[in-house]
Design a protein around this motif. Structure first.
Motif, PDB file in Angstrom:
ATOM      1  N   THR A 187       0.845  -1.184   0.000  1.00 20.08           N
ATOM      2  CA  THR A 187       0.000   0.000   0.000  1.00 20.08           C
ATOM      3  C   THR A 187       0.885   1.240   0.000  1.00 20.08           C
ATOM      4  OG1 THR A 187      -1.716  -1.154   1.233  1.00 20.08           O
ATOM      5  CG2 THR A 187      -1.796   1.254   1.251  1.00 20.08           C
ATOM      6  N   ILE A 188       0.700   2.078  -1.010  1.00 11.80           N
ATOM      7  CA  ILE A 188       1.460   3.319  -1.131  1.00 11.80           C
ATOM      8  C   ILE A 188       0.465   4.469  -1.145  1.00 11.80           C
ATOM      9  CG2 ILE A 188       2.988   4.672  -2.593  1.00 11.80           C
ATOM     10  CD1 ILE A 188       4.056   2.104  -3.730  1.00 11.80           C
ATOM     11  N   LYS A 189       0.720   5.457  -0.286  1.00 17.56           N
ATOM     12  CA  LYS A 189      -0.146   6.638  -0.240  1.00 17.56           C
ATOM     13  C   LYS A 189       0.722   7.874  -0.365  1.00 17.56           C
ATOM     14  CE  LYS A 189      -3.735   4.508   2.468  1.00 17.56           C
ATOM     15  NZ  LYS A 189      -4.641   4.623   3.593  1.00 17.56           N
ATOM     16  N   PRO A 190       0.259   8.868  -1.129  1.00 21.65           N
ATOM     17  CA  PRO A 190       1.049  10.088  -1.292  1.00 21.65           C
ATOM     18  C   PRO A 190       1.023  10.945  -0.026  1.00 21.65           C
ATOM     19  CG  PRO A 190      -1.045  10.303  -2.408  1.00 21.65           C
ATOM     20  CD  PRO A 190      -0.971   8.891  -1.900  1.00 21.65           C
ATOM     21  N   VAL A 191       2.112  11.641   0.206  1.00 24.06           N
ATOM     22  CA  VAL A 191       2.196  12.624   1.279  1.00 24.06           C
ATOM     23  C   VAL A 191       2.482  13.961   0.604  1.00 24.06           C
ATOM     24  CG1 VAL A 191       3.465  13.358   3.331  1.00 24.06           C
ATOM     25  CG2 VAL A 191       3.078  10.917   2.908  1.00 24.06           C
ATOM     26  N   ILE A 192       1.558  14.889   0.732  1.00 20.31           N
ATOM     27  CA  ILE A 192       1.702  16.189   0.090  1.00 20.31           C
ATOM     28  C   ILE A 192       2.075  17.207   1.160  1.00 20.31           C
ATOM     29  CG2 ILE A 192       0.530  17.971  -1.235  1.00 20.31           C
ATOM     30  CD1 ILE A 192      -1.251  15.706  -2.359  1.00 20.31           C
ATOM     31  N   LEU A 193       3.227  17.828   0.986  1.00 24.64           N
ATOM     32  CA  LEU A 193       3.737  18.796   1.947  1.00 24.64           C
ATOM     33  C   LEU A 193       3.553  20.207   1.416  1.00 24.64           C
ATOM     34  CD1 LEU A 193       7.065  16.908   2.692  1.00 24.64           C
ATOM     35  CD2 LEU A 193       4.969  16.841   4.038  1.00 24.64           C
ATOM     36  N   ALA A 194       3.280  21.144   2.308  1.00 21.54           N
ATOM     37  CA  ALA A 194       3.082  22.533   1.904  1.00 21.54           C
ATOM     38  C   ALA A 194       4.380  23.157   1.399  1.00 21.54           C
ATOM     39  CB  ALA A 194       2.530  23.343   3.071  1.00 21.54           C
ATOM     40  N   ASP A 195       5.494  22.770   1.981  1.00 23.09           N
ATOM     41  CA  ASP A 195       6.795  23.322   1.610  1.00 23.09           C
ATOM     42  C   ASP A 195       7.589  22.233   0.893  1.00 23.09           C
ATOM     43  OD1 ASP A 195       9.252  24.517   1.362  1.00 23.09           O
ATOM     44  OD2 ASP A 195       9.436  25.054   3.474  1.00 23.09           O
ATOM     45  N   GLY A 196       7.876  22.428  -0.389  1.00 23.68           N
ATOM     46  CA  GLY A 196       8.573  21.427  -1.191  1.00 23.68           C
ATOM     47  C   GLY A 196       9.973  21.108  -0.697  1.00 23.68           C
ATOM     48  N   ASN A 242      23.252  24.314   0.396  1.00 23.34           N
ATOM     49  CA  ASN A 242      23.482  25.548  -0.359  1.00 23.34           C
ATOM     50  C   ASN A 242      22.196  26.088  -0.966  1.00 23.34           C
ATOM     51  OD1 ASN A 242      26.212  25.562   0.212  1.00 23.34           O
ATOM     52  ND2 ASN A 242      26.761  24.449  -1.629  1.00 23.34           N
ATOM     53  N   LEU A 243      21.386  25.210  -1.535  1.00 26.37           N
ATOM     54  CA  LEU A 243      20.131  25.646  -2.153  1.00 26.37           C
ATOM     55  C   LEU A 243      19.171  26.237  -1.122  1.00 26.37           C
ATOM     56  CD1 LEU A 243      19.448  22.767  -4.682  1.00 26.37           C
ATOM     57  CD2 LEU A 243      20.118  25.104  -5.211  1.00 26.37           C
ATOM     58  N   ILE A 244      19.026  25.571  -0.003  1.00 30.17           N
ATOM     59  CA  ILE A 244      18.114  26.063   1.034  1.00 30.17           C
ATOM     60  C   ILE A 244      18.648  27.373   1.610  1.00 30.17           C
ATOM     61  CG2 ILE A 244      17.198  25.605   3.336  1.00 30.17           C
ATOM     62  CD1 ILE A 244      16.838  22.697   2.464  1.00 30.17           C
ATOM     63  N   GLY A 245      19.969  27.470   1.753  1.00 33.87           N
ATOM     64  CA  GLY A 245      20.565  28.716   2.227  1.00 33.87           C
ATOM     65  C   GLY A 245      20.296  29.863   1.283  1.00 33.87           C
TER      66      GLY A 245
END
Length: 83
Positions: free
Chosen positions: A50-59, A76-79
């Motif tokens: 069973t696989i269910k998606p998890v959708i997050l507000a912040d990618g 580096n990218l997040i910074g």
């Protein structure tokens, strides 16, 4: 003996590599021909889990970091984004 009894894939399935099947699933999803829940159900049925998606507000929470190189890149990218 037929393909169902000997553990081999059905003749029409044996010709399509797993990578191509994954690309087909992604294409169906992107074109809107299947919903996210529908896509997860198709994959779940195929692999027997069973696989269910998890959708997050912040990618940024969905970034996969599995080694030192990818950790440095993501840091580096997040910074850059938060500055």
């Amino acid at each position: 003996m037929n393909w169902q009894n000997n553990g081999f894939a059905a003749p029409h399935q044996a010709l399509i590599p797993a990578e191509v099947k994954a690309q087909i699933h992604e294409l169906l999803l992107r074109l809107g021909w299947v919903s996210l829940a529908g896509a997860m159900a198709r994959i779940s049925n195929r692999i027997g889990l069973t696989i269910k998606p998890v959708i997050l507000a912040d990618g940024r929470n969905a970034i996969e970091v599995d080694n030192d190189r990818s950790y440095r890149i993501v840091s580096n990218l997040i910074g850059q984004v938060s500055s």
